[in-house]
Write a protein that holds these residues in place. Structure first.
Motif, PDB file in Angstrom:
ATOM      1  N   ALA A  85     -47.215 -59.754  73.968  1.00  0.00           N
ATOM      2  CA  ALA A  85     -46.064 -59.992  73.099  1.00  0.00           C
ATOM      3  C   ALA A  85     -46.047 -58.897  72.043  1.00  0.00           C
ATOM      4  N   MET A  86     -44.874 -58.381  71.757  1.00  0.00           N
ATOM      5  CA  MET A  86     -44.719 -57.396  70.696  1.00  0.00           C
ATOM      6  C   MET A  86     -44.573 -58.153  69.381  1.00  0.00           C
ATOM      7  N   VAL A  87     -45.360 -57.775  68.380  1.00  0.00           N
ATOM      8  CA  VAL A  87     -45.275 -58.405  67.062  1.00  0.00           C
ATOM      9  C   VAL A  87     -45.142 -57.322  66.000  1.00  0.00           C
ATOM     10  N   SER A  88     -44.698 -57.743  64.828  1.00  0.00           N
ATOM     11  CA  SER A  88     -44.424 -56.800  63.745  1.00  0.00           C
ATOM     12  C   SER A  88     -45.231 -57.154  62.504  1.00  0.00           C
ATOM     13  N   VAL A  89     -45.118 -56.310  61.499  1.00  0.00           N
ATOM     14  CA  VAL A  89     -45.771 -56.590  60.212  1.00  0.00           C
ATOM     15  C   VAL A  89     -45.109 -57.757  59.493  1.00  0.00           C
ATOM     16  N   GLY A  90     -43.997 -58.235  60.010  1.00  0.00           N
ATOM     17  CA  GLY A  90     -43.344 -59.418  59.465  1.00  0.00           C
ATOM     18  C   GLY A  90     -43.808 -60.700  60.125  1.00  0.00           C
ATOM     19  N   GLU A  91     -44.758 -60.599  61.058  1.00  0.00           N
ATOM     20  CA  GLU A  91     -45.267 -61.768  61.774  1.00  0.00           C
ATOM     21  C   GLU A  91     -46.785 -61.892  61.706  1.00  0.00           C
ATOM     22  N   VAL A  92     -47.425 -60.887  61.140  1.00  0.00           N
ATOM     23  CA  VAL A  92     -48.884 -60.866  61.013  1.00  0.00           C
ATOM     24  C   VAL A  92     -49.214 -60.481  59.583  1.00  0.00           C
ATOM     25  N   VAL A  93     -50.046 -61.277  58.929  1.00  0.00           N
ATOM     26  CA  VAL A  93     -50.440 -60.956  57.556  1.00  0.00           C
ATOM     27  C   VAL A  93     -51.938 -61.184  57.404  1.00  0.00           C
ATOM     28  N   ALA A  94     -52.592 -60.251  56.723  1.00  0.00           N
ATOM     29  CA  ALA A  94     -54.022 -60.379  56.435  1.00  0.00           C
ATOM     30  C   ALA A  94     -54.199 -61.223  55.180  1.00  0.00           C
ATOM     31  N   VAL A  95     -54.912 -62.319  55.313  1.00  0.00           N
ATOM     32  CA  VAL A  95     -55.247 -63.162  54.168  1.00  0.00           C
ATOM     33  C   VAL A  95     -56.413 -62.525  53.416  1.00  0.00           C
ATOM     34  N   ASP A  96     -57.363 -62.028  54.176  1.00  0.00           N
ATOM     35  CA  ASP A  96     -58.482 -61.235  53.663  1.00  0.00           C
ATOM     36  C   ASP A  96     -58.944 -60.350  54.821  1.00  0.00           C
TER      37      ASP A  96
ATOM     38  N   ARG B 285     -47.117 -56.676  52.056  1.00  0.00           N
ATOM     39  CA  ARG B 285     -46.333 -56.031  51.001  1.00  0.00           C
ATOM     40  C   ARG B 285     -45.696 -54.739  51.532  1.00  0.00           C
ATOM     41  N   ALA B 286     -44.713 -54.253  50.814  1.00  0.00           N
ATOM     42  CA  ALA B 286     -44.029 -52.989  51.141  1.00  0.00           C
ATOM     43  C   ALA B 286     -43.572 -52.956  52.601  1.00  0.00           C
ATOM     44  N   LEU B 287     -42.973 -54.056  53.046  1.00  0.00           N
ATOM     45  CA  LEU B 287     -42.546 -54.151  54.440  1.00  0.00           C
ATOM     46  C   LEU B 287     -41.535 -53.062  54.808  1.00  0.00           C
TER      47      LEU B 287
ATOM     48  N   GLU C 279     -30.777 -54.042  62.214  1.00  0.00           N
ATOM     49  CA  GLU C 279     -30.225 -54.507  60.938  1.00  0.00           C
ATOM     50  C   GLU C 279     -31.382 -54.670  59.951  1.00  0.00           C
ATOM     51  N   PRO C 280     -31.876 -53.555  59.406  1.00  0.00           N
ATOM     52  CA  PRO C 280     -33.073 -53.604  58.581  1.00  0.00           C
ATOM     53  C   PRO C 280     -32.996 -54.562  57.396  1.00  0.00           C
ATOM     54  N   GLY C 281     -31.875 -54.620  56.730  1.00  0.00           N
ATOM     55  CA  GLY C 281     -31.764 -55.501  55.565  1.00  0.00           C
ATOM     56  C   GLY C 281     -32.026 -56.948  55.914  1.00  0.00           C
ATOM     57  N   ASP C 282     -31.363 -57.432  56.949  1.00  0.00           N
ATOM     58  CA  ASP C 282     -31.537 -58.825  57.381  1.00  0.00           C
ATOM     59  C   ASP C 282     -32.947 -59.076  57.887  1.00  0.00           C
ATOM     60  N   VAL C 283     -33.445 -58.164  58.701  1.00  0.00           N
ATOM     61  CA  VAL C 283     -34.771 -58.350  59.292  1.00  0.00           C
ATOM     62  C   VAL C 283     -35.857 -58.305  58.225  1.00  0.00           C
ATOM     63  N   LEU C 284     -35.784 -57.355  57.323  1.00  0.00           N
ATOM     64  CA  LEU C 284     -36.807 -57.255  56.273  1.00  0.00           C
ATOM     65  C   LEU C 284     -36.802 -58.482  55.374  1.00  0.00           C
ATOM     66  N   SER C 285     -35.624 -59.022  55.082  1.00  0.00           N
ATOM     67  CA  SER C 285     -35.552 -60.267  54.297  1.00  0.00           C
ATOM     68  C   SER C 285     -36.216 -61.408  55.052  1.00  0.00           C
ATOM     69  N   ARG C 286     -35.925 -61.522  56.353  1.00  0.00           N
ATOM     70  CA  ARG C 286     -36.531 -62.578  57.165  1.00  0.00           C
ATOM     71  C   ARG C 286     -38.039 -62.403  57.238  1.00  0.00           C
ATOM     72  N   TRP C 287     -38.493 -61.161  57.408  1.00  0.00           N
ATOM     73  CA  TRP C 287     -39.932 -60.899  57.454  1.00  0.00           C
ATOM     74  C   TRP C 287     -40.606 -61.321  56.153  1.00  0.00           C
ATOM     75  N   GLN C 288     -40.007 -60.960  55.024  1.00  0.00           N
ATOM     76  CA  GLN C 288     -40.593 -61.315  53.733  1.00  0.00           C
ATOM     77  C   GLN C 288     -40.686 -62.834  53.591  1.00  0.00           C
ATOM     78  N   GLU C 289     -39.634 -63.531  53.976  1.00  0.00           N
ATOM     79  CA  GLU C 289     -39.655 -64.995  53.917  1.00  0.00           C
ATOM     80  C   GLU C 289     -40.688 -65.575  54.878  1.00  0.00           C
ATOM     81  N   THR C 290     -40.817 -64.975  56.044  1.00  0.00           N
ATOM     82  CA  THR C 290     -41.808 -65.443  57.016  1.00  0.00           C
ATOM     83  C   THR C 290     -43.225 -65.240  56.484  1.00  0.00           C
TER      84      THR C 290
END
Length: 157
Positions: A43-54, A19-21, A138-149
């Motif tokens: 590999a470099m990863v972002s908060v748009g590629e890793v999510v805590a389920v619990d 949330r709050a990406l 391009e934060p708008g595009d990337v944040l949208s993609r992250w949210q969808e991911t």
């Protein structure tokens, strides 16, 4: 310091909750795997590629056909390294591939990761003032993609 098995601390769970990406867009992490010839691979990863389920389970979205994806599929192990909240964190992960999400909007290989151990690292003589930080072009595009991911990662199929 040794690894403990109590799961993600509060601040990492909040960081990786999907949330709050927008507020977390500058945070990047390193995902370490081992190549077939036993060399470390980062590999470099972002908060748009890793999510805590619990607190003890993550989901990872990796680009298909990358060295990282091949390493994860072959070894089932990784280490996620984060610098956050004035500490270094090392997360030992046991990883297994998930089925592809049939309605995925972005081509990613999905993985489930169990947090087998967490190590918090601080030095008595110095403070960590920043971690790996990124600036999205391009934060708008990337944040949208992250949210969808993130939504694709959390899908049940």
């Amino acid at each position: 310091m040794d690894f403990h098995n109590e799961g993600l601390p509060d601040n990492l769970f909040e960081l990786l909750n999907g949330r709050a990406l927008h507020d977390k867009q500058h945070e990047a992490m390193m995902l370490l795997t081992t190549t077939q010839d036993l060399w470390p691979h980062t590999a470099m990863v972002s908060v748009g590629e890793v999510v805590a389920v619990d607190r003890t389970h993550l989901r990872l979205a990796m680009w298909p056909s990358t060295t990282t994806t091949q390493n994860l599929e072959r070894t089932g192990q990784a280490m996620l390294v984060l610098f956050y909240g004035a500490k270094a964190y090392y997360l030992r992960l046991s990883v297994e591939a998930l089925a592809d999400h049939k309605a995925a909007r972005h081509p990613r290989r999905r993985f489930s990761a169990k947090v087998d151990g967490v190590r918090e690292d601080v030095a008595k003589y110095a403070d960590i003032t920043s971690g790996v930080q990124i600036q999205l072009k391009e934060p708008g595009d990337v944040l949208s993609r992250w949210q969808e991911t993130i939504e694709d990662l959390l899908a049940d199929d």
